[in-house]
Motif scaffolding. Structure first.
Motif, mmCIF file in Angstrom:
data_model
loop_
_atom_site.group_PDB
_atom_site.id
_atom_site.type_symbol
_atom_site.label_atom_id
_atom_site.label_comp_id
_atom_site.label_asym_id
_atom_site.label_seq_id
_atom_site.Cartn_x
_atom_site.Cartn_y
_atom_site.Cartn_z
ATOM 1 N N ARG A 188 -5.233 -67.838 19.435
ATOM 2 C CA ARG A 188 -5.712 -66.500 20.007
ATOM 3 C C ARG A 188 -6.875 -66.120 19.329
ATOM 4 O O ARG A 188 -7.188 -66.251 18.221
ATOM 5 N N VAL A 190 -9.660 -63.406 18.139
ATOM 6 C CA VAL A 190 -9.823 -61.721 17.682
ATOM 7 C C VAL A 190 -11.291 -61.602 17.765
ATOM 8 O O VAL A 190 -11.963 -62.048 17.026
ATOM 9 N N TYR A 192 -13.400 -58.252 15.996
ATOM 10 C CA TYR A 192 -13.378 -57.074 15.280
ATOM 11 C C TYR A 192 -14.793 -56.516 15.764
ATOM 12 O O TYR A 192 -15.842 -56.994 15.677
ATOM 13 N N HIS A 209 -10.087 -53.902 16.920
ATOM 14 C CA HIS A 209 -10.118 -55.148 17.161
ATOM 15 C C HIS A 209 -9.397 -55.262 18.821
ATOM 16 O O HIS A 209 -8.581 -54.633 19.158
ATOM 17 N N LYS A 210 -9.838 -56.438 19.343
ATOM 18 C CA LYS A 210 -8.998 -56.678 20.716
ATOM 19 C C LYS A 210 -8.737 -58.306 20.411
ATOM 20 O O LYS A 210 -9.721 -59.112 19.678
ATOM 21 N N VAL A 211 -7.880 -58.651 21.261
ATOM 22 C CA VAL A 211 -7.272 -60.122 21.302
ATOM 23 C C VAL A 211 -7.343 -60.806 22.477
ATOM 24 O O VAL A 211 -7.037 -60.127 23.430
ATOM 25 N N TRP A 219 -9.677 -59.631 27.568
ATOM 26 C CA TRP A 219 -9.470 -59.253 26.287
ATOM 27 C C TRP A 219 -8.255 -58.021 26.479
ATOM 28 O O TRP A 219 -8.256 -57.587 27.486
ATOM 29 N N LEU A 272 -3.862 -59.198 12.148
ATOM 30 C CA LEU A 272 -3.861 -58.047 13.125
ATOM 31 C C LEU A 272 -3.517 -56.902 12.762
ATOM 32 O O LEU A 272 -3.951 -55.843 13.031
#
Length: 528
Positions: A188, A190, A192, A209-211, A219, A272
């Motif tokens: 995955r 990430v 930030y 952050h988004k994943v 996202w 995370l």
């Protein structure tokens, strides 16, 4: 930090700091480093090591901010070479509008493993595309992600991580800034970033952050990492690296916090979950209280033992640290305990708040550190548009403990250009004066300890104790600029120790304590 606007209506990235916090350029100062290119700031490096075409491994890519609307400049240094070559400007491929361009806060990252459909070796570029209003002032932001499958030669747009809006000078703007990329062990991706989109909830700026589960094409929801309530503090400029124990470390600046710009670290097991967002984390500072401030990066280096060495660079410093930000802070205990300063390879000039606005550090195959940052131009130090990108290299040795960083008893820090880090500690006569160095030994073994010192006109010698036990002094030899070096030999077991240094009869100046493995030269290994 967020961008702002020059009075001449030319927008370039501008950090929110008071002018009083800037170190003025002194007439006798000169920059140290080789000019690589004209550039405002924000240099970032990546050395490729996962390329399908083997000849591309070892290629180093460099991006930074340059004044104007031409895009993000990309430079390359080929394997085995020392010279840089401009290759292209990576431009906004989405907004078909001359008021938009990919311009600010570039971040380069090579995938060490596959992420969704992206194979290992894919090079990613995250950067801030900005849109201007009719008056040429920034009014919108778009954190965009680009990918290259040919070692940075060509680029294609993947997605928008998050969009923001509002003029940076507006109190209620909703800006987004400073993307930083990292792939997790499960593939995955990430991203930030800094966000000003939560002001109404009481957060002037926060880190989030988004994943992405599909290699950055789409996202997930936003997750908050650092958010200080009260509507004043501005945590920003997150940089994430990996530690040898599997954890992740994040550095960030705390603008308008209790100590303006103080650099903090937070740690995470999975990249995370960074704990309570309201908890600032671990402050980076020396025993004596010096601390790096603003525009930080953190870098883990595989030198100095099993746990390696963490290095933090920042634009400036407080608490007695160099206000010009010309020192690196290092720690060989995974961020636990005190930090120590050493002169950065590049000695930049200050004068505007983009001089040193982020820095780049790379451990090279020959064991030296390559350092890049922006520096003001001697002829126009206040004009960020005239800044240059400087580079320099130096040995990656983290074995010198500056006296001004140690805990002091009846001792004071004094500026001295002949000192190792431009400063020294003046220690009162015994039994009053002493310095205490909290030292972490990475392994058992004999050590050679060197103390660089000067008397003040009265005969004296340095006296050294390790964990309360006196160590017999060895030979003393003259060094340059009136300094002397006295050598001691003693074994150290792995772990933490307190090494105290004082004078035998009278006051003395101490420059540093250096600890070498006895009879063994320090050798650095390049990062994998």
């Amino acid at each position: 930090m967020k961008p702002s606007v020059f009075a001449v209506a030319v927008a370039i990235g501008l950090c929110v700091l008071s002018s009083a916090s800037l170190a003025a350029v002194q007439p006798d100062e000169a920059p140290v480093g080789t000019e690589l290119a004209k550039g405002v700031g924000y240099p970032v490096l990546v050395r490729l090591s996962h390329q399908a075409t083997r000849s591309d491994n070892g290629r180093v890519l460099l991006a930074f901010e340059r004044h104007g609307m031409d895009g993000v400049p990309l430079y390359v240094r080929e394997p085995g070479q020392h010279d840089w070559r401009f290759t292209t400007n990576v431009t906004d491929q989405v907004h078909r509008d001359p008021r938009w361009q990919l311009r600010w806060q570039p971040n380069l990252y090579e995938l060490p493993r596959a992420s969704g459909p992206l194979p290992a070796g894919t090079v990613l570029l995250g950067a801030n595309a900005t849109g201007n209003d009719a008056q040429g002032r920034v009014a919108s932001e778009d954190l965009q992600l680009y990918a290259s499958n040919d070692a940075g030669r060509t680029w294609r747009y993947l997605s928008s991580i998050i969009k923001g809006g509002g003029k940076p000078s507006d109190k209620d703007n909703h800006g987004v800034w400073e993307p930083n990329l990292r792939v997790l062990d499960d593939g995955r991706l990430v991203a930030y970033y800094s966000s000003e989109q939560h002001k109404a909830a009481g957060f002037n700026q926060l880190l989030a952050h988004k994943v992405s589960d599909d290699g950055g094409r789409t996202w997930g929801v936003e997750h908050v990492d650092v958010a200080i309530p009260g509507g004043v503090e501005r945590p920003g400029m997150a940089v994430v690296d990996r530690l040898p124990d599997g954890r992740y470390v994040m550095s960030y600046e705390d603008i308008d916090g209790p100590r303006n710009g103080h650099v903090y670290l937070k740690f995470s097991r999975d990249g995370l979950d960074w704990g309570n967002p309201a908890n600032r984390g671990t402050p980076v500072q020396t025993q004596a209280g010096a601390w790096p401030a603003a525009s930080p990066i953190v870098k883990w280096l595989p030198v100095g033992g099993r746990d390696g060495t963490l290095v933090v660079l920042a634009e400036r410093a407080g608490g007695g640290g160099d206000p010009g930000g010309r020192a690196m802070y290092w720690n060989n205990n995974l961020g636990r305990g005190p930090w120590w300063e050493m002169p950065a390879p590049v000695q930049k000039l200050t004068g505007n708040i983009h001089a040193g606005w982020t820095q780049a550090l790379l451990l090279q195959a020959d064991g030296t550190l390559l350092h890049l940052t922006s520096s003001s131009a001697p002829g126009a130090p206040a004009d960020a548009r005239a800044n240059v990108i400087l580079e320099a290299s130096a040995p990656a040795r983290f074995d010198r403990y500056e006296a001004e960083d140690a805990a002091r008893q009846w001792a004071v820090q004094i500026d001295d250009p002949s000192g190792s880090n431009r400063r020294k500690a003046r220690v009162a006569a015994p039994p009053l004066g002493r310095l205490e160095f909290a030292v972490h030994a990475a392994a058992d073994g004999p050590r050679l300890l060197r103390v660089r010192w000067q008397d003040l006109g009265f005969p004296t010698q340095p006296v050294l104790h390790i964990d309360g036990q006196a160590v017999a002094g060895g030979d003393t030899r003259a060094d340059r600029d009136g300094w002397r070096i006295t050598r001691f030999r003693a074994p150290l077991r792995a772990g933490d120790h307190t090494i105290a240094v004082s004078g035998s009869a009278h006051a003395l100046d101490i420059d540093y304590l250096q600890i070498d493995a006895a009879g063994v030269a320090a050798v650095a290994k390049p990062a994998r």
